[in-house]
Design a protein around this motif. Structure first.
Motif, PDB file in Angstrom:
ATOM      1  N   ASP A 113      44.867  41.879  68.987  1.00  0.00           N
ATOM      2  CA  ASP A 113      44.677  43.306  68.684  1.00  0.00           C
ATOM      3  C   ASP A 113      45.197  44.170  69.837  1.00  0.00           C
ATOM      4  O   ASP A 113      45.884  45.179  69.595  1.00  0.00           O
ATOM      5  CB  ASP A 113      43.198  43.621  68.428  1.00  0.00           C
ATOM      6  N   ARG A 114      44.887  43.780  71.093  1.00  0.00           N
ATOM      7  CA  ARG A 114      45.381  44.549  72.246  1.00  0.00           C
ATOM      8  C   ARG A 114      46.904  44.505  72.310  1.00  0.00           C
ATOM      9  O   ARG A 114      47.557  45.510  72.604  1.00  0.00           O
ATOM     10  CB  ARG A 114      44.785  44.005  73.556  1.00  0.00           C
ATOM     11  N   THR A 115      47.484  43.335  72.034  1.00  0.00           N
ATOM     12  CA  THR A 115      48.945  43.201  72.057  1.00  0.00           C
ATOM     13  C   THR A 115      49.579  44.091  70.995  1.00  0.00           C
ATOM     14  O   THR A 115      50.561  44.795  71.274  1.00  0.00           O
ATOM     15  CB  THR A 115      49.354  41.727  71.820  1.00  0.00           C
ATOM     16  N   ILE A 116      49.038  44.065  69.792  1.00  0.00           N
ATOM     17  CA  ILE A 116      49.565  44.913  68.713  1.00  0.00           C
ATOM     18  C   ILE A 116      49.397  46.385  69.080  1.00  0.00           C
ATOM     19  O   ILE A 116      50.328  47.197  68.892  1.00  0.00           O
ATOM     20  CB  ILE A 116      48.866  44.594  67.370  1.00  0.00           C
ATOM     21  N   ASP A 117      48.211  46.762  69.613  1.00  0.00           N
ATOM     22  CA  ASP A 117      47.985  48.161  70.024  1.00  0.00           C
ATOM     23  C   ASP A 117      48.989  48.565  71.101  1.00  0.00           C
ATOM     24  O   ASP A 117      49.565  49.669  71.040  1.00  0.00           O
ATOM     25  CB  ASP A 117      46.550  48.355  70.532  1.00  0.00           C
ATOM     26  N   ASN A 118      49.200  47.703  72.089  1.00  0.00           N
ATOM     27  CA  ASN A 118      50.169  47.993  73.158  1.00  0.00           C
ATOM     28  C   ASN A 118      51.578  48.120  72.578  1.00  0.00           C
ATOM     29  O   ASN A 118      52.344  49.000  72.997  1.00  0.00           O
ATOM     30  CB  ASN A 118      50.144  46.913  74.238  1.00  0.00           C
ATOM     31  N   GLN A 119      51.921  47.246  71.627  1.00  0.00           N
ATOM     32  CA  GLN A 119      53.244  47.304  71.021  1.00  0.00           C
ATOM     33  C   GLN A 119      53.429  48.609  70.234  1.00  0.00           C
ATOM     34  O   GLN A 119      54.485  49.228  70.301  1.00  0.00           O
ATOM     35  CB  GLN A 119      53.441  46.088  70.096  1.00  0.00           C
ATOM     36  N   LEU A 120      52.381  49.001  69.511  1.00  0.00           N
ATOM     37  CA  LEU A 120      52.460  50.262  68.765  1.00  0.00           C
ATOM     38  C   LEU A 120      52.615  51.446  69.723  1.00  0.00           C
ATOM     39  O   LEU A 120      53.401  52.367  69.460  1.00  0.00           O
ATOM     40  CB  LEU A 120      51.223  50.449  67.883  1.00  0.00           C
ATOM     41  N   GLU A 121      51.859  51.453  70.811  1.00  0.00           N
ATOM     42  CA  GLU A 121      51.977  52.517  71.813  1.00  0.00           C
ATOM     43  C   GLU A 121      53.382  52.541  72.399  1.00  0.00           C
ATOM     44  O   GLU A 121      53.970  53.598  72.586  1.00  0.00           O
ATOM     45  CB  GLU A 121      50.939  52.335  72.924  1.00  0.00           C
ATOM     46  N   LEU A 122      53.914  51.340  72.706  1.00  0.00           N
ATOM     47  CA  LEU A 122      55.275  51.264  73.243  1.00  0.00           C
ATOM     48  C   LEU A 122      56.284  51.799  72.220  1.00  0.00           C
ATOM     49  O   LEU A 122      57.208  52.544  72.586  1.00  0.00           O
ATOM     50  CB  LEU A 122      55.643  49.823  73.584  1.00  0.00           C
ATOM     51  N   ASN A 123      56.119  51.422  70.965  1.00  0.00           N
ATOM     52  CA  ASN A 123      57.028  51.910  69.920  1.00  0.00           C
ATOM     53  C   ASN A 123      56.943  53.420  69.784  1.00  0.00           C
ATOM     54  O   ASN A 123      57.976  54.099  69.625  1.00  0.00           O
ATOM     55  CB  ASN A 123      56.725  51.235  68.582  1.00  0.00           C
ATOM     56  N   LYS A 124      55.729  53.964  69.832  1.00  0.00           N
ATOM     57  CA  LYS A 124      55.578  55.417  69.761  1.00  0.00           C
ATOM     58  C   LYS A 124      56.257  56.083  70.952  1.00  0.00           C
ATOM     59  O   LYS A 124      56.944  57.103  70.809  1.00  0.00           O
ATOM     60  CB  LYS A 124      54.091  55.797  69.746  1.00  0.00           C
ATOM     61  N   GLU A 125      56.062  55.513  72.141  1.00  0.00           N
ATOM     62  CA  GLU A 125      56.656  56.091  73.350  1.00  0.00           C
ATOM     63  C   GLU A 125      58.184  55.990  73.289  1.00  0.00           C
ATOM     64  O   GLU A 125      58.897  56.928  73.662  1.00  0.00           O
ATOM     65  CB  GLU A 125      56.119  55.380  74.593  1.00  0.00           C
ATOM     66  N   ILE A 126      58.691  54.847  72.823  1.00  0.00           N
ATOM     67  CA  ILE A 126      60.142  54.689  72.699  1.00  0.00           C
ATOM     68  C   ILE A 126      60.692  55.707  71.699  1.00  0.00           C
ATOM     69  O   ILE A 126      61.739  56.328  71.930  1.00  0.00           O
ATOM     70  CB  ILE A 126      60.508  53.245  72.279  1.00  0.00           C
TER      71      ILE A 126
END
Length: 148
Positions: A119-132
């Motif tokens: 869940d943390r990995t997916i949340d971090n990936q989503l945050e990274l995608n939003k930031e990108i």
């Protein structure tokens, strides 16, 4: 007569003797109930009382050898071994159940931690995608503003 024929004849004579048959049966009952030592005491007392049965001491030793060779055990020892076996089975079941519960708890704990990491990995990936995406649009805006 050869020695083996003589022994066989003596045994046949003993087994046809009703006193010996009774003593022989009592000997095996005693051996089953109380063991070889108790049967030995019984047999020696029986042999002393019944002088009509010759060679009973020798026959007794052969019966003890026969009893031991076939692996017979007194009933008390058998029941003790049976009770011990039952106790060991109960202890084994308890230990297996305890190990199963420990393993199940460990697997559940590892599964929960793995799920949290995922869940943390997916949340971090989503945050990274939003930031990108934000950065991409920001770069795109700057290029659009700079080209005017």
């Amino acid at each position: 007569m050869s020695p083996s024929e003589d022994t066989t004849k003596q045994m046949m004579d003993m087994f046809t003797n009703p006193l010996f048959k009774i003593g022989f049966f009592d000997f095996f009952l005693k051996m089953q109930a109380e063991g070889i030592d108790a049967a030995r005491k019984f047999w020696l007392a029986y042999a002393d009382k019944n002088a009509m049965v010759p060679n009973t001491g020798e026959m007794f030793e052969r019966m003890v050898d026969f009893y031991i060779t076939l692996g017979f055990v007194p009933r008390v020892k058998y029941e003790d071994a049976l009770k011990e076996n039952k106790n060991l089975k109960a202890e084994n079941k308890f230990l297996r159940d305890a190990m199963h519960e420990l393993q199940q708890g460990l697997f559940n704990e590892i599964g929960e931690k793995g799920q949290q990491m995922w869940d943390r990995t997916i949340d971090n990936q989503l945050e990274l995608n939003k930031e990108i995406t934000r950065n991409f649009f920001e770069v795109f805006r700057q290029l659009k503003v700079g080209s005017r």
